[in-house]
Design a protein around this motif. Structure first.
Motif, PDB file in Angstrom:
ATOM      1  N   SER A 493       0.827  -1.201   0.000  1.00  0.00           N
ATOM      2  CA  SER A 493       0.000   0.000   0.000  1.00  0.00           C
ATOM      3  C   SER A 493       0.863   1.254   0.000  1.00  0.00           C
ATOM      4  O   SER A 493       0.603   2.208  -0.741  1.00  0.00           O
ATOM      5  N   HIS A 494       1.949   1.250   0.809  1.00  0.00           N
ATOM      6  CA  HIS A 494       2.840   2.401   0.840  1.00  0.00           C
ATOM      7  C   HIS A 494       3.557   2.574  -0.493  1.00  0.00           C
ATOM      8  O   HIS A 494       3.764   3.715  -0.950  1.00  0.00           O
ATOM      9  N   GLN A 497       1.056   4.070  -2.815  1.00  0.00           N
ATOM     10  CA  GLN A 497       0.792   5.459  -2.472  1.00  0.00           C
ATOM     11  C   GLN A 497       1.968   6.350  -2.854  1.00  0.00           C
ATOM     12  O   GLN A 497       1.784   7.474  -3.337  1.00  0.00           O
ATOM     13  N   TYR A 498       3.194   5.822  -2.668  1.00  0.00           N
ATOM     14  CA  TYR A 498       4.371   6.597  -3.044  1.00  0.00           C
ATOM     15  C   TYR A 498       4.420   6.789  -4.558  1.00  0.00           C
ATOM     16  O   TYR A 498       4.733   7.878  -5.054  1.00  0.00           O
ATOM     17  N   ILE A 500       1.967   6.847  -6.532  1.00  0.00           N
ATOM     18  CA  ILE A 500       0.878   7.744  -6.952  1.00  0.00           C
ATOM     19  C   ILE A 500       1.175   9.182  -6.581  1.00  0.00           C
ATOM     20  O   ILE A 500       0.915  10.109  -7.364  1.00  0.00           O
ATOM     21  N   LYS A 501       1.778   9.382  -5.403  1.00  0.00           N
ATOM     22  CA  LYS A 501       1.949  10.741  -4.891  1.00  0.00           C
ATOM     23  C   LYS A 501       3.279  11.380  -5.282  1.00  0.00           C
ATOM     24  O   LYS A 501       3.468  12.575  -5.040  1.00  0.00           O
ATOM     25  N   THR A 552      -6.970  -3.341  -0.341  1.00  0.00           N
ATOM     26  CA  THR A 552      -5.714  -2.616  -0.573  1.00  0.00           C
ATOM     27  C   THR A 552      -5.646  -2.082  -1.992  1.00  0.00           C
ATOM     28  O   THR A 552      -5.359  -0.893  -2.223  1.00  0.00           O
ATOM     29  N   ASP A 555      -8.280   0.627  -2.550  1.00  0.00           N
ATOM     30  CA  ASP A 555      -7.884   1.929  -1.992  1.00  0.00           C
ATOM     31  C   ASP A 555      -6.826   2.590  -2.863  1.00  0.00           C
ATOM     32  O   ASP A 555      -6.860   3.815  -3.081  1.00  0.00           O
ATOM     33  N   ALA A 556      -5.877   1.795  -3.353  1.00  0.00           N
ATOM     34  CA  ALA A 556      -4.840   2.364  -4.220  1.00  0.00           C
ATOM     35  C   ALA A 556      -5.460   2.895  -5.512  1.00  0.00           C
ATOM     36  O   ALA A 556      -5.056   3.959  -6.025  1.00  0.00           O
ATOM     37  N   ALA A 559      -7.111   6.092  -4.767  1.00  0.00           N
ATOM     38  CA  ALA A 559      -6.116   7.153  -4.599  1.00  0.00           C
ATOM     39  C   ALA A 559      -5.576   7.605  -5.952  1.00  0.00           C
ATOM     40  O   ALA A 559      -5.353   8.806  -6.179  1.00  0.00           O
ATOM     41  N   GLU A 563      -5.859  11.199  -7.538  1.00  0.00           N
ATOM     42  CA  GLU A 563      -4.668  11.894  -8.002  1.00  0.00           C
ATOM     43  C   GLU A 563      -4.820  12.331  -9.461  1.00  0.00           C
ATOM     44  O   GLU A 563      -4.310  13.388  -9.866  1.00  0.00           O
TER      45      GLU A 563
END
Length: 764
Positions: A493-494, A497-498, A500-501, A552, A555-556, A559, A563
């Motif tokens: 997940s991290h 998220q990384y 994506i962000k 998971t 949620d990604a 996100a 984004e």
């Protein structure tokens, strides 16, 4: 009292002399001389003789004539007696001559008898001395051969049996004096050998432990192979017998020293010394090297030393009577277990290599199983392995990263082999894609098969760690699922998220992330089946933990979608920053106005952008593309409205409103063209309806219709807020455009009338 008894005894002897034949008088007289009162006896004998003389005299006087006759006859006999004497003398001479030779023989016989007696006595003495000498010789030989326990037994026999029988001889005294020194020598030598033994097993404890572990492994292998054909067992190397740990160590110094100290009555001293030294050695063995955590060989040497130590103690426990007891060994094991677990926790915490942790786990399991085979409790070690399982999972999570080298592009495949290669890595089920000819593209990027394969590898790694931990299938399944959930919900997940962000991520990459997470979400049930197959636990069992992969990836994906909306709006803002309206522009002539250049470029960008969404899965593309398109249109409408209502804009001409109207028409043309499928009717145009009605109201100056229909559902300018018109637009009109001031004042009064009481003061 004694004199009376002596007198009675003398009287008896005298009567016996008087009444006994002269041939038998010798023993009687010997009894007199054997006593101590022969003088008194002689006095009594003299008295008796005088008494008898008197009686004889009386008798002679009474028989005198007869005596004379007797003398006469005696005289006659005298001549004959003389002849007889001469004959006897002659016979005696001859006898003496003949007896000299006999006397010589008798003397020689006497000497021989004395010699014979001396020889017999010597033989008797030698018969008692020879065992002593033989025993002492045997003792010396045993001492030279270092057979100290038999020597001590010989010494005991020599001291308590042989020497007392031999008598008081000088050599016996010397031997007796040497016995304590010999005992001390034997004791000291045995203790020296024991020290050498202790030093030897301390140096070779790792070899002893290695042999014991190898023996345990070979024994388990033999159990596994017990049903193999005999030819296979004999033909292979597996039939080779592994020597026992006791075969590598000569325990005779321990037994010898124990027996010697037992015979010497110092068994307690020996037991205390042995246990004290072994406790010291245990502390040395349990002290790990500072760099033990760097290599597996360091751990292996450490475990081998501990196994070797306790194998020796176990052997001593079972082969000696009381030198060590079960309580002592258990006390040592408790000490070792606490120090061992503390050392392993400390050193394993430095390890960041999962392979080393897994090898260490296997080594600990082999170590624990080996010592368990010797009867030592090892449950705490397995509890510690369960603690290390979390550390192992953390190390796997830290080293898990698949996004660094992903190109966020669909995978091109040009041959059947490549296609099978990727479908073998990831369970892709797309019949339509199967029908397409080569070359073709898989919808996902390299990220998807890498993630799926690494998820399986992670699950395999967790399964491999759980082997030999004496866990049930349900416990193993639960452990794997919890670790996998941790990987999904935290690490993966991290990572997502990384990705994506992070900066400079494009819309195409975000779209690919959505595609990837969609396929991974669809593959979660395959992971469930995979875990169930390797653990033999049905996925629908009551206590089975469910994987969080679906949530998971969902949620990604959400996100990434958010984004996309954010990045798209940010890109729109970049275009809008190029807007440069001339708010004082003159009214246009008869020709139609063209849209601003920045807006034309913005529309072209949006068209190319929304074409990317065609790569999204059917179930996802509609929602994401529609939401993104609606969000973009709303953002453009809101931004244009903010430009119009910007407080820094002091005056607005009708020409500026017409230019803005032309730009809005360009946007409406884009919305009307349907850049994204799925919108019903003119739904997308609603994003510009607020701005459209406001511009039409001012450009067409249709205040009569606005005021007439205000508040009605069918009002043409329903979305125009009177506050906005009154506060933000009217004050900015240029004065030349307001030459009909009375009409404007009337409109202001009518605009104020629908407002709540007191709001006019607020607006102005």
């Amino acid at each position: 009292m004694a004199s009376v008894e002596t007198a009675a005894e003398h009287e008896r002897i005298l009567r016996e002399i008087e009444s006994t034949d002269t041939n038998c008088i010798g023993p009687t007289l010997r009894s007199v001389y054997d006593g101590q009162e022969h003088g008194l006896f002689m006095e009594k004998l003299d008295v008796r003789i005088r008494n008898h003389d008197r009686e004889i005299e009386k008798m002679c006087n009474h028989h005198f004539q007869g005596f004379v006759d007797s003398i006469t006859e005696l005289l006659k006999v005298r001549g004959e007696a003389q002849k007889l004497k001469s004959q006897v003398t002659e016979t005696n001479g001859r006898l003496q001559d003949d007896g000299k030779e006999l006397m010589g023989s008798m003397e020689e016989l006497q000497k021989c008898r004395v010699q014979q007696r001396n020889i017999a006595s010597t033989i008797d003495k030698l018969s008692h001395c020879l065992p002593v000498l033989e025993m002492y010789s045997r003792l010396q030989e045993q001492m030279r051969a270092k057979r100290y326990y038999p020597a001590l037994r010989t010494l005991e026999l020599l001291e308590h049996t042989c020497l007392p029988r031999a008598g008081q001889y000088r050599f016996c005294s010397i031997m007796a004096e040497n016995i304590p020194m010999l005992r001390t020598q034997i004791r000291d030598t045995a203790m020296t050998q024991l020290r050498d033994f202790l030093e030897s097993i301390r140096k070779h404890s790792d070899k002893i432990g290695e042999t014991a572990i190898r023996q345990h492994r070979a024994y388990n292998g033999a159990i596994v192979c017990c049903h193999m054909p005999i030819e296979e067992e004999e033909g292979g190397g597996g039939g080779r017998c592994v020597p026992g740990a006791q075969d590598l160590v000569d325990f005779s110094p321990v037994y010898r020293c124990l027996h010697i100290y037992t015979v010497l009555g110092l068994r307690d001293v020996f037991e205390n010394y042995y246990r004290k030294q072994r406790r010291k050695q245990a502390r040395l063995v349990l002290q790990p090297h500072s760099n033990m955590h760097e290599t597996l060989e360091g751990y292996r040497r450490y475990f081998n030393q501990i196994v070797g130590f306790f194998v020796v103690e176990d052997h001593v426990l079972h082969t000696t009577q009381g030198l060590v007891n079960r309580a002592y060994v258990e006390e040592l094991w408790e000490l070792a277990l606490s120090k061992l677990i503390a050392a392993l926790r400390t050193h394993s915490s430095y390890c960041d290599n999962p392979d080393l942790v897994l090898d260490l786990k296997n080594l600990i399991v082999l170590f624990a199983d080996t010592l368990q085979g010797y009867g030592f409790p090892v449950s705490q070690l397995f509890d510690m392995l369960l603690e290390m399982r979390e550390q192992y999972g953390e190390i796997l999570l830290k080293r898990w990263n698949v996004l660094d080298q992903d190109n966020f592009s669909p995978i091109p495949v040009s041959t059947e082999e490549e296609y099978k290669h990727y479908t073998a890595q990831f369970p892709l089920q797309d019949p339509e894609l199967d029908k397409l000819p080569f070359p073709k593209k898989l919808p996902f990027s390299e990220f998807v098969p890498k993630v799926y394969c690494q998820l399986k590898e992670f699950i395999y790694a967790c399964l491999k760690y759980s082997e030999d931990l004496h866990l049930s299938s349900t416990e193993v399944d639960d452990m794997i699922r919890k670790s996998t959930n941790l990987l999904l919900t935290r690490t993966l997940s991290h990572c997502l998220q990384y990705a994506i962000k992070k900066k400079n991520v494009g819309l195409a990459e975000l779209v690919q992330v959505i595609i990837n997470t969609t396929h991974l979400e669809q593959s979660c049930h395959f992971l469930e089946e995979f875990i169930s197959n390797i653990t033999n636990v049905p996925p629908d069992s009551a206590n089975a933990t469910k994987l969080y992969g679906t949530s998971t990836f969902k949620d990604a994906r959400h996100a990434a979608e958010a984004e996309i909306y954010t990045n798209l709006n940010a890109k729109i803002d970049q275009f809008l920053q190029l807007a440069n309206y001339d708010w004082m522009a003159a009214a246009p002539g008869g020709g139609a106005l063209e849209a601003s250049d920045y807006l034309v470029d913005l529309i072209a960008f949006l068209k190319s952008t929304f074409s990317v969404f065609t790569n999204l899965p059917v179930s996802t593309s509609g929602k994401v593309a529609q939401t993104a398109c609606m969000s973009a249109c709303k953002h453009i409408s809101t931004s244009l409205t903010e430009l119009l209502l910007d407080p820094e804009v002091r005056q607005i001409s009708i020409g500026a409103l017409h230019q803005l109207n032309a730009d809005v028409q360009e946007c409406e043309g884009f919305a009307r063209a349907g850049p994204v499928a799925g919108f019903q009717g003119d739904t997308l145009l609603l994003a510009f309806s607020d701005l459209r009605q406001l511009l039409e109201l001012f450009t067409q100056w249709d205040w009569s219709a606005y005021l007439a229909d205000y508040g009605k559902p069918s009002c043409k300018y329903l979305r125009v807020n009177p506050h906005t018109a009154l506060n933000n637009v009217f004050p900015q009109f240029r004065k030349p455009d307001r030459d009909r001031q009375k009409l404007i004042d009337a409109i202001l009064k009518q605009l104020l009338s629908p407002l709540p009481a007191g709001s006019a003061a607020t607006l102005f």
